[in-house]
Design an enzyme around this catalytic site. Structure first.
Site, PDB file in Angstrom:
ATOM      1  N   SER A  64       0.814  -1.211   0.000  1.00 34.87           N
ATOM      2  CA  SER A  64       0.000   0.000   0.000  1.00 34.87           C
ATOM      3  C   SER A  64       0.855   1.272   0.000  1.00 34.87           C
ATOM      4  O   SER A  64       1.529   1.561  -0.972  1.00 34.87           O
ATOM      5  CB  SER A  64      -0.946  -0.038   1.213  1.00 34.87           C
ATOM      6  OG  SER A  64      -1.899   0.972   1.159  1.00 34.87           O
ATOM      7  N   LYS A 118      -0.654  -4.312  -3.088  1.00 35.23           N
ATOM      8  CA  LYS A 118      -1.952  -3.823  -2.603  1.00 35.23           C
ATOM      9  C   LYS A 118      -2.103  -2.375  -3.056  1.00 35.23           C
ATOM     10  O   LYS A 118      -1.800  -1.438  -2.325  1.00 35.23           O
ATOM     11  CB  LYS A 118      -2.058  -3.918  -1.087  1.00 35.23           C
ATOM     12  CG  LYS A 118      -3.442  -3.514  -0.564  1.00 35.23           C
ATOM     13  CD  LYS A 118      -3.487  -3.468   0.949  1.00 35.23           C
ATOM     14  CE  LYS A 118      -4.856  -3.043   1.440  1.00 35.23           C
ATOM     15  NZ  LYS A 118      -5.257  -1.686   1.018  1.00 35.23           N
ATOM     16  N   ASP A 125      10.263   5.576 -10.063  1.00 36.16           N
ATOM     17  CA  ASP A 125       9.869   6.150 -11.356  1.00 36.16           C
ATOM     18  C   ASP A 125      10.607   7.457 -11.657  1.00 36.16           C
ATOM     19  O   ASP A 125      10.899   7.766 -12.810  1.00 36.16           O
ATOM     20  CB  ASP A 125       8.356   6.386 -11.389  1.00 36.16           C
ATOM     21  CG  ASP A 125       7.577   5.098 -11.656  1.00 36.16           C
ATOM     22  OD1 ASP A 125       8.224   4.037 -11.811  1.00 36.16           O
ATOM     23  OD2 ASP A 125       6.333   5.148 -11.715  1.00 36.16           O
TER      24      ASP A 125
END
Length: 379
Positions: free
Chosen positions: A287, A312, A298
């Site tokens: 999460s 998740k 990224d």
């Protein structure tokens, strides 16, 4: 003539659309009638007496569990317990869990809790609690079985990937008090920060610890350890990601309604002054942990080391019901700056380093992942 044809086409389109909607509604009512008939047959013919109210709760929970592992039903009692502090009357094991394939799945054990000390690992499947089979029970029922007075014992039977035989763990319940942030200077020049959950004040604690570490003149790099961190508040994940980024998207959420889609962006200012950053993740990183690791990966701001994260990538809301119970319902999904979803995929590390040995424990001599990270930064 063209106008008449258009009107006729529009009329038939509306007619067939309405017919489809009405047909779907009739089919739903037939299913409801069928459910009532099945319940009546069970009540009359089943070999043992059964509690209709509990059966209805199980049916509601079954509907929610069929959507995804994170949606579930909370009875009024369970919902009330969730909202009320037990003041130490009940103890816990220190694990974050979900439901998968009818059994309880460990998302992650929390540091310095009975579960982590006993050796439970992320990805373990709890198939039996004491002598009670978990199969067929709801997540709320299973969690209720694991609760108990502080100091009382519990036996968990676990299935683990790569192990042919079931494992048994005898654990003593304790009051779980988690300090979400710990930090220290390791190997004289590396600022090590361990974040175990994303609580209300986690970002304040992280900021305070980073400022404290920066006072050391030899500091040249940071390790952010998110292993076995099951997540928590989205707002904290955004703030903590922003600490290390100068700009750009951090995360976005997509809902059923486009009007509810959202994006969050970093503000200028990296509080580490751009120092080398390495992030440790494992299968217990879920999460909010995945949001931070994914955003930093990224933007190429950090090197991600360890194992693939849990996957998740969804947002749950607690929606109260008229009976004073509630449902936990998935209302949106997280997406990384790259546009990739975290759901069921997780974040893949830049450098994969798996846990080694049965004696592996985070932040001990057996922690080969941390040892690798230290060597990498020193190298």
């Amino acid at each position: 003539m063209k106008k008449i044809k258009f009107l006729l086409l529009f009329f038939f389109s509306v007619f067939y659309l309405n017919k489809t909607v009405i047909s779907a509604e009739i089919d739903i009512y037939k299913k409801i009638d069928l459910f009532g008939e099945v319940l009546e047959k069970i009540n009359k013919e089943y070999v043992d007496e059964f509690n209709q109210s509990e059966s209805m709760d199980s049916a509601i929970n079954g509907l929610l569990q069929s959507l995804d592992p994170y949606s579930s039903y909370m009875s009024p009692k369970i919902f009330d317990e969730m909202q009320t502090e037990t003041s130490g009357e009940f103890g816990g094991l220190g694990i974050e869990v979900s439901m998968e394939a009818g059994v309880v799945k460990v998302i992650s054990p929390i540091d310095d809790t009975p579960a982590s000390r006993a050796g439970l690992k992320a990805g373990d499947y709890i198939v039996k609690i004491n002598d009670v089979q978990v199969q067929g029970k709801s997540l709320s029922e299973a969690v209720d079985l694991m609760r108990g007075p502080v100091g009382s014992g519990i036996e968990l039977t676990v299935r683990r990937r790569g192990e042919k035989k079931a494992l048994k763990f005898n654990i003593i319940r304790e009051v779980i008090q988690v300090q979400s942030v710990k930090s220290e200077i390791i190997d004289e020049s590396i600022g090590y920060i361990r974040l175990t959950s994303f609580n209300d004040n986690s970002s304040d604690q992280i900021e305070k610890q980073i400022k404290k570490l920066k006072k050391d003149k030899n500091l040249n790099s940071f390790i952010l350890d998110l292993r076995n961190n099951p997540g928590g508040l989205l707002s904290q994940a955004i703030k903590i990601s922003d600490f290390f980024l100068e700009n750009g998207e951090i995360v976005s959420t997509k809902s059923r309604k486009k009007s509810e889609n959202r994006k969050w962006f970093a503000k200028k200012g990296d509080i580490t002054d751009g120092k080398t950053l390495l992030v440790l993740i494992n299968y217990g990183s879920a999460s909010a942990s995945e949001i931070v690791a994914g955003a930093l990966k990224d933007h190429k701001r950090a090197i991600i080391v360890g194992e693939n994260s849990f996957g998740k990538g969804s947002v749950q809301s607690i929606i109260p019901l008229k009976n004073r119970g509630a449902i936990r319902l998935t209302v949106a999904k997280y997406y990384l700056p790259s546009g990739k979803s975290i759901s069921e995929v997780g974040v893949r590390p830049d450098i994969e380093v798996n846990e080694e040995g049965d004696d592996f424990r985070i932040k001990t001599d057996t922690d080969n992942q941390l040892n690798y990270a230290i060597k990498l930064l020193n190298g």
